[in-house]
Design a protein around this motif. Structure first.
Motif, PDB file in Angstrom:
ATOM      1  N   ASP A 170      -4.277  -4.167   0.716  1.00  0.00           N
ATOM      2  CA  ASP A 170      -5.309  -4.248   1.745  1.00  0.00           C
ATOM      3  C   ASP A 170      -5.271  -5.599   2.455  1.00  0.00           C
ATOM      4  O   ASP A 170      -5.375  -5.677   3.693  1.00  0.00           O
ATOM      5  CB  ASP A 170      -6.688  -4.020   1.102  1.00  0.00           C
ATOM      6  CG  ASP A 170      -7.808  -3.978   2.115  1.00  0.00           C
ATOM      7  OD1 ASP A 170      -8.161  -2.878   2.572  1.00  0.00           O
ATOM      8  OD2 ASP A 170      -8.339  -5.059   2.456  1.00  0.00           O
ATOM      9  N   ASP A 171      -5.089  -6.676   1.702  1.00  0.00           N
ATOM     10  CA  ASP A 171      -5.041  -8.023   2.284  1.00  0.00           C
ATOM     11  C   ASP A 171      -3.851  -8.190   3.226  1.00  0.00           C
ATOM     12  O   ASP A 171      -3.897  -9.003   4.158  1.00  0.00           O
ATOM     13  CB  ASP A 171      -4.971  -9.079   1.180  1.00  0.00           C
ATOM     14  CG  ASP A 171      -6.289  -9.226   0.422  1.00  0.00           C
ATOM     15  OD1 ASP A 171      -7.325  -8.768   0.937  1.00  0.00           O
ATOM     16  OD2 ASP A 171      -6.265  -9.786  -0.693  1.00  0.00           O
ATOM     17  N   GLN A 172      -2.790  -7.425   2.972  1.00  0.00           N
ATOM     18  CA  GLN A 172      -1.609  -7.505   3.836  1.00  0.00           C
ATOM     19  C   GLN A 172      -1.817  -6.790   5.164  1.00  0.00           C
ATOM     20  O   GLN A 172      -0.959  -6.864   6.049  1.00  0.00           O
ATOM     21  CB  GLN A 172      -0.404  -6.909   3.106  1.00  0.00           C
ATOM     22  CG  GLN A 172       0.051  -7.739   1.915  1.00  0.00           C
ATOM     23  CD  GLN A 172       1.092  -7.014   1.062  1.00  0.00           C
ATOM     24  OE1 GLN A 172       1.300  -5.798   1.212  1.00  0.00           O
ATOM     25  NE2 GLN A 172       1.742  -7.737   0.166  1.00  0.00           N
ATOM     26  N   GLY A 173      -2.933  -6.106   5.295  1.00  0.00           N
ATOM     27  CA  GLY A 173      -3.253  -5.426   6.549  1.00  0.00           C
ATOM     28  C   GLY A 173      -2.747  -4.007   6.657  1.00  0.00           C
ATOM     29  O   GLY A 173      -2.884  -3.382   7.707  1.00  0.00           O
ATOM     30  N   ASN A 208      -9.159  -2.807   5.031  1.00  0.00           N
ATOM     31  CA  ASN A 208      -8.224  -1.911   5.714  1.00  0.00           C
ATOM     32  C   ASN A 208      -8.032  -0.600   4.965  1.00  0.00           C
ATOM     33  O   ASN A 208      -7.018   0.082   5.139  1.00  0.00           O
ATOM     34  CB  ASN A 208      -6.865  -2.614   5.872  1.00  0.00           C
ATOM     35  CG  ASN A 208      -6.973  -3.868   6.718  1.00  0.00           C
ATOM     36  OD1 ASN A 208      -7.257  -3.802   7.906  1.00  0.00           O
ATOM     37  ND2 ASN A 208      -6.762  -5.025   6.092  1.00  0.00           N
TER      38      ASN A 208
END
Length: 331
Positions: free
Chosen positions: A173-176, A201
């Motif tokens: 999620d943090d990676q988009g 995301n």
């Protein structure tokens, strides 16, 4: 009665207006009355047949319990597979013989793309432990295909280590990367309460049901806990069941929308042959035209309420109904 030739199944995905839907419903009823023996017997008992049925509201809706006691497949057809319900220990399972798996794939893929776009847009993660433990799950079949079509290297079914999964999910999620996390309610609750996340995301989609692992709760309470534990503003939902080959989706607030070849009508709980106007609570009847080779007109044991623009809510189940795995939220 003249011979009825089955329509080409692809027609159901070409519905453009109400007239198309009505015409295909009546044609499907005519075909299933002729070629589906248990349904014809049920219709004859009610005094209904194609010659005296001119509106979809007059079409008999087969009680969904028939899938536990009869083989609901058109005469002379052999199933490619048989989907079975989860049920509780000792309960009789529903069995849905599916004559055309390609029709099921088209139905769930077209519906998913209608509401969410292609599966390849997502990393698809499935938190469905109770379904993975048994064969014959239509949900597992659907999600497996979404995972395959996703093509994301980290798409897949979640293992039992929720702590490790929570770390991995947060990282993706943090990676988009857009993530679709689809899970049974009790497993999503375990994740949200024991491993809180801050997702930005991710779409979290619950399929309903506690499977005896957790106390049943109303949808609003479940979604509030999930939102708080996952860091999301809303929770999506999927409404489907073993006896259907189509699904409805909610993008929040428990309001479901069906694809054009599926429709919900509400029957009066005191008079099952009468239908209710919007905003009143009644029994959910479903038209699923993807059920071309079984029965497209089903009376479920779920309670619901129709809303504007064709949306509907699922409010619970009739008292004394056996609990099974198809988006069950007790009142």
């Amino acid at each position: 009665m003249s011979i009825v030739f089955p329509m080409h199944p692809e027609q159901i995905f070409q519905i453009e207006n109400e007239a198309d839907f009505q015409a295909l419903c009546l044609k499907t009823f005519q075909n299933q009355y002729q070629h589906l023996a248990p349904y014809r017997e049920f219709c004859d008992y009610l005094g209904r047949n194609p010659s005296n049925t001119e509106r979809i509201e007059n079409i008999p809706f087969l009680p969904i319990e028939f899938f536990k006691t009869h083989s609901i497949i058109q005469n002379g057809l052999r199933p490619e597979t048989v989907f079975t319900s989860s049920g509780t220990t000792g309960s009789k399972l529903s069995r849905h013989p599916v004559a055309d798996l390609q029709l099921y794939r088209e139905s769930f893929l077209k519906a998913f793309e209608l509401f969410y776009g292609p599966a390849q847009n997502f990393c698809v993660l499935a938190l469905l432990p109770s379904y993975q433990e048994r064969p014959g799950s239509s949900l597992i079949y659907m999600v497996s295909e979404l995972i395959r079509r996703s093509g994301h290297p980290q798409s897949g079914f979640v293992k039992t280590d929720l702590k490790a999964f929570a770390r991995e999910l947060q990282k993706i999620d943090d990676q988009g990367s857009p993530v679709l996390l689809i899970g049974v309610s009790f497993a999503l609750l375990d994740l949200a309460q024991n491993h809180p996340l801050s997702l930005k995301n991710t779409i979290a989609m619950e399929t309903g049901g506690m499977k005896g692992r957790r106390k049943e709760m109303v949808r609003e309470e479940l979604h509030k806990i999930l939102c708080r534990g996952l860091g999301l503003p809303k929770i999506h939902s999927e409404y489907g069941m073993t006896e259907l080959l189509s699904q409805a989706y909610s993008k929040g607030n428990g309001l479901f929308q069906s694809p054009p070849w599926m429709r919900v009508l509400l029957r009066d709980t005191e008079d099952p042959l009468s239908f209710l106007e919007p905003e009143r609570t009644g029994g959910i009847n479903i038209i699923d035209l993807a059920n071309q080779y079984s029965c497209s007109f089903l009376a479920t044991q779920d309670l619901g309420r129709l809303k504007p623009k064709g949306q509907f809510e699922v409010l619970g189940r009739f008292d004394h109904s056996d609990i099974r795995g198809c988006n069950l939220m007790a009142l």
